[in-house]
Enzyme design. Structure first.
Site, short mmCIF file in Angstrom:
data_model
loop_
_atom_site.label_atom_id
_atom_site.label_comp_id
_atom_site.label_asym_id
_atom_site.label_seq_id
_atom_site.Cartn_x
_atom_site.Cartn_y
_atom_site.Cartn_z
N TRP A 1 0.91 -1.14 -0.02
CA TRP A 1 0.02 0.11 -0.05
C TRP A 1 0.97 1.21 0.01
O TRP A 1 1.67 1.37 0.91
CB TRP A 1 -0.78 -0.10 1.37
CG TRP A 1 -1.78 0.98 1.33
CD1 TRP A 1 -2.82 1.43 0.31
CD2 TRP A 1 -2.07 1.92 2.51
NE1 TRP A 1 -3.46 2.51 1.02
CE2 TRP A 1 -2.99 2.76 2.44
CE3 TRP A 1 -1.32 1.98 3.84
CZ2 TRP A 1 -3.40 3.83 3.16
CZ3 TRP A 1 -1.76 2.81 4.79
CH2 TRP A 1 -2.73 3.85 4.61
N ASP B 1 -0.19 -4.81 9.80
CA ASP B 1 -1.28 -3.83 9.55
C ASP B 1 -2.49 -4.80 9.00
O ASP B 1 -2.21 -5.45 8.17
CB ASP B 1 -0.61 -3.18 8.26
CG ASP B 1 -1.63 -2.33 7.82
OD1 ASP B 1 -2.67 -2.07 8.39
OD2 ASP B 1 -1.42 -1.46 6.57
N LYS C 1 -12.96 -0.87 5.89
CA LYS C 1 -13.49 -1.88 4.86
C LYS C 1 -14.52 -2.83 5.55
O LYS C 1 -15.66 -2.99 5.14
CB LYS C 1 -12.46 -2.80 4.28
CG LYS C 1 -11.10 -2.04 4.09
CD LYS C 1 -11.07 -0.95 3.07
CE LYS C 1 -10.03 0.01 3.24
NZ LYS C 1 -8.93 0.22 2.10
N1 PLP Z 1 -3.25 -0.57 5.50
C1 PLP Z 1 -3.48 -0.90 4.34
C2 PLP Z 1 -2.92 -1.98 3.82
C3 PLP Z 1 -4.80 -0.33 3.41
O1 PLP Z 1 -5.22 -0.91 2.23
C4 PLP Z 1 -5.53 0.66 3.91
C5 PLP Z 1 -6.70 1.42 3.29
O2 PLP Z 1 -6.65 1.29 2.01
C6 PLP Z 1 -5.14 1.34 5.19
C7 PLP Z 1 -3.83 0.67 5.91
C8 PLP Z 1 -5.57 2.14 5.85
O3 PLP Z 1 -7.10 2.53 6.01
P1 PLP Z 1 -7.88 3.48 6.86
O4 PLP Z 1 -8.69 4.10 5.47
O5 PLP Z 1 -8.53 2.77 7.83
O6 PLP Z 1 -6.79 4.41 7.29
#
Ligand code: PLP
Length: 410
Positions: A139, A221, A257
């Site tokens: 990400w 994560d 999500k």
């Molecule tokens: N970590 C990963 C791997 C993600 O894909 C995402 C969101 O796309 C996040 C963290 C962050 O999520 P949030 O929108 O809750 O900050």
């Protein structure tokens, strides 16, 4: 007249949001958005989970609630129930009072808090030079969040084997073996973004063995719990296994999500410490960092999640909602794979059903992606990543034919 902002350079837009804007402006009625990382129904619409609607009503009707500040570290019943779904109801670490948490602004906030803490305090040192390893690819925000917290050495570790479209286990283990002692490793708990490829249980055990022996820090994560298999417990296997191996570790959780609460910014940073005394001091420093960052967290999303997780009927209903989302993704995977096979699209497409979670790493190259966008109005990330939730029973034929035409011609 000269402006004080005259020297400010234009920043590049965030790729995934730019893609959504380009999609909005596209007049082609057949257009499809496979970029954004959010769930869509088979009608292509966002989904407010039925359980969330129900709990929203409960909150509105509850006259005992108000809008006073929460504790700096957040709503206690949210933090403990969130940690419980990561580590398991009967986690020995929880029973030993060495698990604590910080309510954060989404998964991103949890990563940020973890990073800020580690840079200041991890291993009793200034950690600006401590390497932070993120998977290649990952990400895209991982790099920036850690760099922005003051880590000067954010590096990739080998993860994806493009040739075999699967995990590069030897490369991964090799990078663990050669990393300097106490390096920090960011691991995707499940449903790896963007590749949709997770280590198997045996492979995770190998990773844990090296990390323990080489004294590397585990920072999970967890942004897609429930999305990989449809089952919360199965998706938390890796996190729970590492706890059994005695690691002191962090786990950043996002409820964006799996609760469909993207804009409520609900996240939790779970801390597993050696003992309750260590935990107490860690949390006291976390409080200081939160205080200078957002000072105090928002309540609505945390209440929604806490009430859901702490009420057995609602918890069951939420698990059912999660399964609905995961099952639709599985159906779209099977369907896309079958259609490409039926079209005899060159190449193998088994990876679409082998990969898990919200995304599929199609293997389409940047030129092919550009063609898909320009000629077919199908929007996907330059890496070839598609959001499986963007597919519906109505657009899947068009997408499959477009992939076929693109692979044949470009
Ligand atoms: N970590 C990963 C791997 C993600 O894909 C995402 C969101 O796309 C996040 C963290 C962050 O999520 P949030 O929108 O809750 O900050």
């Amino acid at each position: 007249i000269m402006s004080l902002f005259g020297e400010v350079p234009q920043a590049t837009p965030v790729a995934v949001f730019k893609l959504s804007n380009d999609f909005k402006e596209d007049a082609n009625p057949k257009k499809v958005n496979l970029g954004v990382g959010a769930y869509r129904t088979d009608e292509g619409q966002p989904w407010v989970l039925p359980v969330v609607k129900k709990v929203e009503k409960i909150i509105v009707a509850d006259n005992s609630l108000n809008h006073e500040y929460l504790a700096i570290l957040g709503l206690p019943e949210f933090r403990s129930s969130a940690s419980k779904i990561a580590l398991g109801e009967d986690s020995p670490a929880i029973q030993e009072n060495r698990v604590g948490a910080v309510q954060c602004l989404g998964g991103t906030g949890a990563l940020k808090m973890g990073a800020e803490f580690l840079r200041r305090w991890y291993n009793g040192n200034d950690n600006t030079k401590t390497p932070v390893y993120v998977s290649a690819p990952t990400w895209e925000n991982h790099n920036a969040v850690f760099a922005n917290a003051g880590f000067e050495d954010v590096r990739p570790y080998k993860y994806w084997d493009a040739e075999k479209r699967g995990l590069d286990l030897d490369g991964f283990l090799g990078d663990l073996e050669s990393a300097p002692k106490h390096s920090i490793f960011v691991l995707h708990a499940c449903a790896h973004n963007p590749t949709g490829t997770d280590p198997t249980h045996v492979e995770w055990m190998q990773v844990a063995e090296v990390m323990k022996r080489r004294k590397l820090f585990v920072f999970f994560d967890s942004a897609y719990q429930g999305f990989a298999s449809g089952c919360l417990d199965k998706d938390a296997w890796a996190v729970r296994y590492f706890v059994t191996q005695g690691f002191e570790m962090f786990c950043a959780q996002s409820f964006s999500k799996n609760f469909g609460l993207y804009n409520e910014r609900v996240g939790n940073l779970t801390i597993v410490a050696r003992d309750s005394d260590n935990l107490k001091r860690v949390l006291s420093q976390m409080e200081k960092i939160v205080r200078v960052t957002w000072s105090n967290p928002p309540s609505q999303g945390a209440r929604l999640v806490a009430i859901t997780l702490n009420t057995p009927e609602l918890f069951a209903e939420w698990k059912d909602n999660v399964k609905t989302m995961a099952d639709r993704v599985l159906l779209m995977r099977a369907s896309l794979q079958a259609k490409l096979q039926a079209l005899e699209t060159p190449g193998t497409w088994d990876h679409i059903t082998q990969q898990i979670g919200m995304f599929s790493f199609t293997g389409l190259n940047p030129k092919q992606v550009e063609y898909m966008i320009k000629e077919r109005s199908i929007y996907l990330m330059a890496s070839g990543r598609i959001n499986m939730c963007g597919l519906t029973t109505k657009n899947i034929d068009y997408v499959a034919e477009s992939i076929h035409e693109t692979v044949v011609n470009v």
